[in-house]
Design a protein around this motif. Structure first.
Motif, short mmCIF file in Angstrom:
data_model
loop_
_atom_site.label_atom_id
_atom_site.label_comp_id
_atom_site.label_asym_id
_atom_site.label_seq_id
_atom_site.Cartn_x
_atom_site.Cartn_y
_atom_site.Cartn_z
N GLU A 1 -90.24 119.86 30.73
CA GLU A 1 -91.66 119.50 30.70
C GLU A 1 -92.12 118.95 29.35
N MET A 2 -91.23 118.95 28.34
CA MET A 2 -91.63 118.53 27.00
C MET A 2 -90.76 117.37 26.52
N GLU A 3 -91.36 116.44 25.82
CA GLU A 3 -90.61 115.26 25.37
C GLU A 3 -89.58 115.61 24.30
N LEU A 4 -89.94 116.48 23.36
CA LEU A 4 -89.09 116.78 22.22
C LEU A 4 -88.74 118.27 22.18
N PRO A 5 -87.64 118.62 21.51
CA PRO A 5 -87.29 120.03 21.35
C PRO A 5 -88.33 120.74 20.48
N LEU A 6 -88.36 122.05 20.60
CA LEU A 6 -89.30 122.86 19.84
C LEU A 6 -88.53 123.79 18.90
N PRO A 7 -88.67 123.62 17.58
CA PRO A 7 -88.05 124.58 16.65
C PRO A 7 -88.77 125.93 16.76
N VAL A 8 -88.05 127.00 16.45
CA VAL A 8 -88.66 128.33 16.44
C VAL A 8 -88.35 128.99 15.10
N GLN A 9 -88.87 130.20 14.91
CA GLN A 9 -88.73 130.87 13.62
C GLN A 9 -87.42 131.66 13.50
N ILE B 1 -77.74 127.81 27.87
CA ILE B 1 -77.71 128.21 26.46
C ILE B 1 -76.49 127.58 25.78
N LEU B 2 -76.74 126.94 24.65
CA LEU B 2 -75.70 126.30 23.84
C LEU B 2 -75.66 126.95 22.47
N LYS B 3 -74.59 126.67 21.71
CA LYS B 3 -74.52 127.07 20.31
C LYS B 3 -74.80 125.83 19.45
N LYS B 4 -75.69 125.97 18.47
CA LYS B 4 -75.99 124.90 17.54
C LYS B 4 -74.77 124.65 16.65
N GLN B 5 -74.31 123.41 16.57
CA GLN B 5 -73.07 123.11 15.87
C GLN B 5 -73.23 123.15 14.35
N ALA B 6 -74.45 122.92 13.85
CA ALA B 6 -74.72 122.99 12.40
C ALA B 6 -75.87 123.98 12.20
N PRO B 7 -75.57 125.28 12.16
CA PRO B 7 -76.62 126.31 12.17
C PRO B 7 -77.63 126.20 11.03
N GLN B 8 -77.20 125.74 9.86
CA GLN B 8 -78.09 125.74 8.70
C GLN B 8 -78.98 124.49 8.62
N ALA B 9 -78.63 123.46 9.36
CA ALA B 9 -79.36 122.19 9.28
C ALA B 9 -80.67 122.26 10.07
N PRO B 10 -81.67 121.48 9.69
CA PRO B 10 -82.92 121.42 10.47
C PRO B 10 -82.65 121.00 11.91
N LEU B 11 -83.46 121.51 12.84
CA LEU B 11 -83.26 121.22 14.25
C LEU B 11 -83.51 119.75 14.54
N GLN B 12 -82.59 119.14 15.30
CA GLN B 12 -82.73 117.76 15.74
C GLN B 12 -82.43 117.67 17.23
N THR B 13 -82.93 116.62 17.87
CA THR B 13 -82.62 116.40 19.28
C THR B 13 -81.13 116.33 19.51
N ALA B 14 -80.41 115.73 18.55
CA ALA B 14 -78.95 115.56 18.69
C ALA B 14 -78.23 116.90 18.82
N ASP B 15 -78.82 117.98 18.31
CA ASP B 15 -78.18 119.30 18.41
C ASP B 15 -78.00 119.72 19.87
N PHE B 16 -78.87 119.24 20.74
CA PHE B 16 -78.83 119.62 22.15
C PHE B 16 -77.89 118.74 22.97
N LEU B 17 -77.50 117.60 22.42
CA LEU B 17 -76.74 116.62 23.20
C LEU B 17 -75.26 116.94 23.21
N LEU B 18 -74.94 118.06 23.84
CA LEU B 18 -73.56 118.53 23.97
C LEU B 18 -73.18 118.53 25.45
N SER B 19 -71.92 118.30 25.72
CA SER B 19 -71.46 118.33 27.12
C SER B 19 -71.61 119.74 27.69
N GLY B 20 -71.57 119.82 29.01
CA GLY B 20 -71.70 121.11 29.68
C GLY B 20 -70.63 122.11 29.30
N ARG B 21 -69.51 121.64 28.77
CA ARG B 21 -68.43 122.53 28.35
C ARG B 21 -68.84 123.41 27.17
#
Length: 323
Positions: free
Chosen positions: A86-94, A124-144
């Motif tokens: 329902e949202m265009e962009l990802p939402l960072p959290v605290q 649910i996915l694991k962020k590949q670069a945990p320390q980096a600021p959240l980006q849309t690209a973080d979500f673009l992982l295959s289903g594997r």
């Protein structure tokens, strides 16, 4: 949920952060189940008079479900960010964790006003670069890359299917206690079936391989398949896939020529990937026609895809026809 504390998928305990995130999702869906059940009694039916990022008309419950899921998980310390259909962009959290949550807050919402089963789908996915600021690209992982996926279907019973990459388990909500109770600890999909689900009104728009497959099913014992098939169609992916997980079958939402530039109708990240994960873990298969859905590399957060999933023998046949 006691299950999350005691389960050991692949021989290891579920990480505490993942447990917390899953519990937050489950608790939110429990509350949503009650609101869905009350419907018109609390003024939740009907259109919201707005559209989402997909250009679709939003129902009141679409917005409520989306808002409640965000509120229910945003304080989870294990969560790095979330994305919603329902949202265009990802939402960072605290949170300081490295988990990413994607969800379709209310799948099948066109059925809300007619009291047909609808549901929530999550991945649910694991962020590949945990320390980096959240980006849309973080979500673009295959289903594997999914570490967990599931759905909650709000029907005559509220039922949840969940996979952590080591099979599929299923729970039903005990309305008296507000707890999900384990009802199946090893869901499996039979390799063969006599049941398929597709919107037959679109037959004239399908590609030839899909039309061929369905025509052979319809021919029954007088055709090349030498067996009669039943057809089912609920027009709610979560309900149709729940039936496949419960008793086998095939669910298809293929490309059609009315919008030839779109590879399909369903969303890869919010619907196809989590459902494909569940189906594969139950012994079934899932393809977009020629390729395995879980192997697709997404290029957009709201990417669409053709979906054919369910009993493995039938999906193998469909893939052979597309080849």
């Amino acid at each position: 949920m006691q299950y999350l504390a005691n389960a050991k998928p692949k021989g290891a305990a579920i990480p505490s952060g993942l447990q917390d995130l899953l519990l937050a999702v489950v608790n939110t869906c429990t509350a949503l189940s009650d609101e869905v059940a009350q419907g018109a009694l609390i003024g939740l039916l009907g259109s919201a008079g707005s559209g989402n990022v997909q250009g679709e008309v939003q129902q009141k419950l679409d917005i409520i479900a989306n808002d409640q899921l965000i509120a229910g998980v945003k304080d989870c310390k294990a969560l790095a960010g979330l994305a919603s259909e329902e949202m265009e962009l990802p939402l960072p959290v605290q949170g300081t964790g490295d988990y990413l949550l994607l969800f379709d807050p209310l799948d099948g919402s066109s059925n809300i006003d007619v009291n047909v089963s609808i549901g929530t789908i999550f991945s649910i996915l694991k962020k590949q670069a945990p320390q980096a600021p959240l980006q849309t690209a973080d979500f673009l992982l295959s289903g594997r890359h999914q570490v967990a996926a599931g759905y909650v279907v709000y029907g005559p019973q509220t039922t949840m299917a969940l996979t952590l990459g080591d099979g599929v388990v299923m729970f039903t909500l005990n309305q008296a206690t507000g707890e999900f109770v384990l009802i199946h600890d090893a869901v499996t999909i039979a390799h063969s079936t006599k049941e398929f689900a597709i919107n037959m009104s679109n037959m004239r728009h399908w590609a030839e391989p899909v039309r061929r497959y369905v025509e052979e099913c319809l021919a029954g014992t007088s055709g090349t398949r030498d067996k009669d098939f039943n057809m089912r169609w609920i027009a709610s992916m979560v309900a149709d896939v729940h039936r496949v997980l419960s008793r086998g079958g095939v669910f298809m939402y293929p490309w059609d020529q009315r919008e030839p530039h779109k590879p399909g109708k369903l969303r890869l990240m919010y619907e196809a990937n989590p459902m494909s994960f569940l189906v594969e873990q139950a012994g079934g298969a899932s393809i977009n026609g020629t390729k395995v859905i879980m192997d697709l590399q997404p290029t957009d957060l709201h990417e669409r895809v053709s979906v054919m999933l369910g009993s493995k023998d039938e999906i193998d046949r469909l893939q052979q026809y597309h080849s």
